[in-house]
Design an enzyme around this catalytic site. Structure first.
Site, PDB file in Angstrom:
ATOM      1  N   CYS A  79       0.671  -1.170  -0.014  1.00  0.00           N
ATOM      2  CA  CYS A  79       0.055   0.084   0.154  1.00  0.00           C
ATOM      3  C   CYS A  79       0.842   1.216  -0.019  1.00  0.00           C
ATOM      4  O   CYS A  79       1.518   1.605  -0.970  1.00  0.00           O
ATOM      5  CB  CYS A  79      -1.035  -0.006   1.171  1.00  0.00           C
ATOM      6  SG  CYS A  79      -2.408   0.762   0.889  1.00  0.00           S
ATOM      7  N   HIS A 167      -3.894  -5.586   0.784  1.00  0.00           N
ATOM      8  CA  HIS A 167      -3.123  -5.936   2.036  1.00  0.00           C
ATOM      9  C   HIS A 167      -3.055  -7.363   1.867  1.00  0.00           C
ATOM     10  O   HIS A 167      -4.196  -8.015   2.347  1.00  0.00           O
ATOM     11  CB  HIS A 167      -4.116  -5.348   3.102  1.00  0.00           C
ATOM     12  CG  HIS A 167      -4.023  -3.939   3.354  1.00  0.00           C
ATOM     13  ND1 HIS A 167      -2.832  -2.970   3.994  1.00  0.00           N
ATOM     14  CD2 HIS A 167      -4.336  -2.628   2.878  1.00  0.00           C
ATOM     15  CE1 HIS A 167      -2.562  -2.048   4.014  1.00  0.00           C
ATOM     16  NE2 HIS A 167      -3.711  -1.595   3.246  1.00  0.00           N
ATOM     17  N   GLU A 169      -2.127  -9.505   4.021  1.00  0.00           N
ATOM     18  CA  GLU A 169      -2.042  -9.720   5.764  1.00  0.00           C
ATOM     19  C   GLU A 169      -3.389 -10.055   6.226  1.00  0.00           C
ATOM     20  O   GLU A 169      -3.575 -10.710   7.231  1.00  0.00           O
ATOM     21  CB  GLU A 169      -1.448  -8.821   6.465  1.00  0.00           C
ATOM     22  CG  GLU A 169      -1.851  -7.460   6.754  1.00  0.00           C
ATOM     23  CD  GLU A 169      -1.574  -6.418   5.643  1.00  0.00           C
ATOM     24  OE1 GLU A 169      -1.738  -5.176   5.973  1.00  0.00           O
ATOM     25  OE2 GLU A 169      -1.006  -6.826   4.464  1.00  0.00           O
TER      26      GLU A 169
END
Length: 509
Positions: A79, A167, A169
């Site tokens: 990001c 993202h 994660e």
């Protein structure tokens, strides 16, 4: 030398989550502020740049010397990290006209790119950005796109530098774990050998070398962190570890006796101290939660110091500090707002003159439990819900009195025992009863009552950073309420807290 990944934090709310995902792949990693990068040696296998609440277009945007590392180490920008690399190295980042948040799908994936190995076209990812990469330099190659974000991912040609605008994660990115594994294992060459057993072996060896024949004093709380720290230290230095368990009068019902007994069965060199009255005296007349915390911390240090001085030749103070405590004590950019003070990071008075040893300060809570299991610690200790350092003092709103503590201990014991017998205790991350400074009208045996209110709190969480309230069965809640009202004198009403974190904290104070 333990190989590791460096995660540079630009202030993202997801930085700790990146670290957790890396650790889940049995790879050790460390989080460091973007402006405090440690020396990079041969143990560092790669760098991940986090997201950020900042825009790269802001005058005060966080900066990182990317050029210093990108020719020698694999780098993954996530990001903000991806936008930073692109913007300051020949590309351009602009405010997006299609501000993309939430779920998206990769409608193009460069199949032969190592970062996207086994990540199919159409894979769902999670976006969270207001800026977008509008243009990339000539030596950048697009390796993934969505229907509205052309540069969803890129690679700098001829390097191991990558950027992604989503993202990986978060669990909403379906193949995020696969992408991280591709970067960490295939690109960085990590061996995935960081396991609880390897941590124990390495840590005990390091403790032996560090402490030698020195004596260590450690305050035990009955919780997971201090218990695991104690066993690691005990295995390293044996009876040179002196454990102290203080009864501050704010523990759960019968906890002092039961915990002290369980520690003695573990072979630890432990001394119990009944200091209830000292804490009650210090708390008399105090209602402000932060003042209560500070009073408890001050008295604990005084009691602990008295006990520590009875042990001759102590050089070290052992603490059960874990990694989130360390991370949260370091501000990424300037001073951060204090929500509530921490007990176990800093705060050691100068007069104690002891060096600090923290065997768990690289572990998250779930990792501490895994290490404890590998050490053979009693599952009842490892499975115990987190309990605040100030104990029941921050679950009694308003002034603390022995009478209020007794009432809350009884109510809390009924609550926790029912969670256990109802088979839901292990499904709850943290639970506790709260004594409210509220009286309400009730009827008992045809007589009017005007008594106190108990609030029940139960949350599910991974690490306490965020939490959602538990949907406990109504019949179980009814049974708990009935038992508390019928058996705890002074309580005529029970309520249930259905607030999530954020915006509410887990504890009420």
């Amino acid at each position: 030398m333990q190989e590791k990944i460096l995660i540079l934090d630009f202030g993202s709310q997801f930085t700790q989550l990146i670290a957790r995902r890396v650790r889940e792949l049995n790879i050790y990693c460390e989080i460091h502020p973007f402006n405090k990068v440690p020396d990079v040696d041969s143990s560092v296998k790669g760098i991940i740049l986090s997201g950020s609440p900042y825009s790269v277009r802001q005058a005060d945007a966080p900066h990182f010397d990317f050029i210093k590392y990108h020719k020698t180490l694999p780098i993954l920008g996530v990001c903000y990290g991806a936008q930073y690399i692109a913007h300051f190295h020949g590309g351009e980042v602009l405010a997006s006209s299609t501000r993309e948040y939430g779920r998206a799908n990769l409608d193009y994936v460069k199949k032969d790119n190592l970062l996207f190995k086994d990540v199919p076209a159409g894979s769902q990812v999670w976006m969270s950005h207001g800026d977008t990469i509008a243009r990339i330099a000539d030596d950048f190659e697009i390796i993934a796109s969505t229907d509205s974000v052309k540069v969803a991912a890129y690679q700098i040609t001829g390097t191991k530098t990558y950027g992604i605008q989503f993202h990986p994660e978060v669990t909403h990115s379906i193949d995020g774990k696969q992408l991280l594994q591709n970067f960490l294992v295939d690109i960085c060459g990590c061996s995935q050998d960081w396991t609880p057993d390897s941590f124990i072996e390495t840590t005990i060896a390091e403790l032996k070398a560090k402490l030698g024949n020195d004596k260590v004093v450690l305050g035990l709380s009955g919780g997971v962190d201090s218990s695991v720290a104690a066993v690691l230290l005990h295995q390293a230095i044996g009876t040179n570890l002196h454990c102290i368990f203080v009864d501050n009068g704010l523990l759960r019902k019968d906890e002092y006796e039961s915990v002290l007994d369980s520690y003695k069965h573990m072979g630890l060199n432990i001394k119990g101290i009944d200091a209830k009255q000292r804490f009650y005296d210090a708390l008399a007349g105090i209602s402000d939660p932060e003042k209560k915390r500070k009073a408890i911390g001050r008295v604990f240090i005084e009691v602990f110091d008295d006990a520590a001085h009875e042990v001759q030749g102590v050089s070290w103070l052992g603490q059960g500090t874990i990694y989130p405590d360390v991370i949260e004590s370091v501000s990424v950019k300037g001073p951060s707002a204090t929500i509530k003070s921490h007990h176990n990071v800093g705060g050691l008075p100068d007069f104690m003159k002891l060096k600090v040893v923290e065997p768990l300060n690289t572990l998250f809570k779930d990792e501490v439990r895994k290490v404890g299991k590998a050490l053979g610690i009693d599952p009842n200790i490892l499975g115990r819900h987190p309990f605040p350092g100030p104990g029941l003092a921050i679950r009694i709103l308003g002034e603390i009195t022995p009478e209020k503590v007794d009432i809350l201990q009884q109510a809390d014991a009924i609550y926790i025992n029912n969670l256990r017998s109802g088979g839901v205790y292990d499904k709850v991350w943290q639970a506790g009863a709260i004594y409210l400074p509220v009286q309400s009208v009730g009827v008992m045996g045809d007589e009017r009552t005007y008594e106190n209110v108990i609030c029940l709190r139960a949350v599910e969480s991974l690490d306490g950073m965020t939490a959602d309230w538990c949907h406990l069965p109504y019949d179980l809640l009814a049974k708990i309420s009935n038992e508390i009202i019928n058996n705890v004198k002074g309580i005529n009403r029970v309520v249930y807290d259905i607030s999530s974190k954020p915006p509410a904290t887990i504890e009420w104070e």
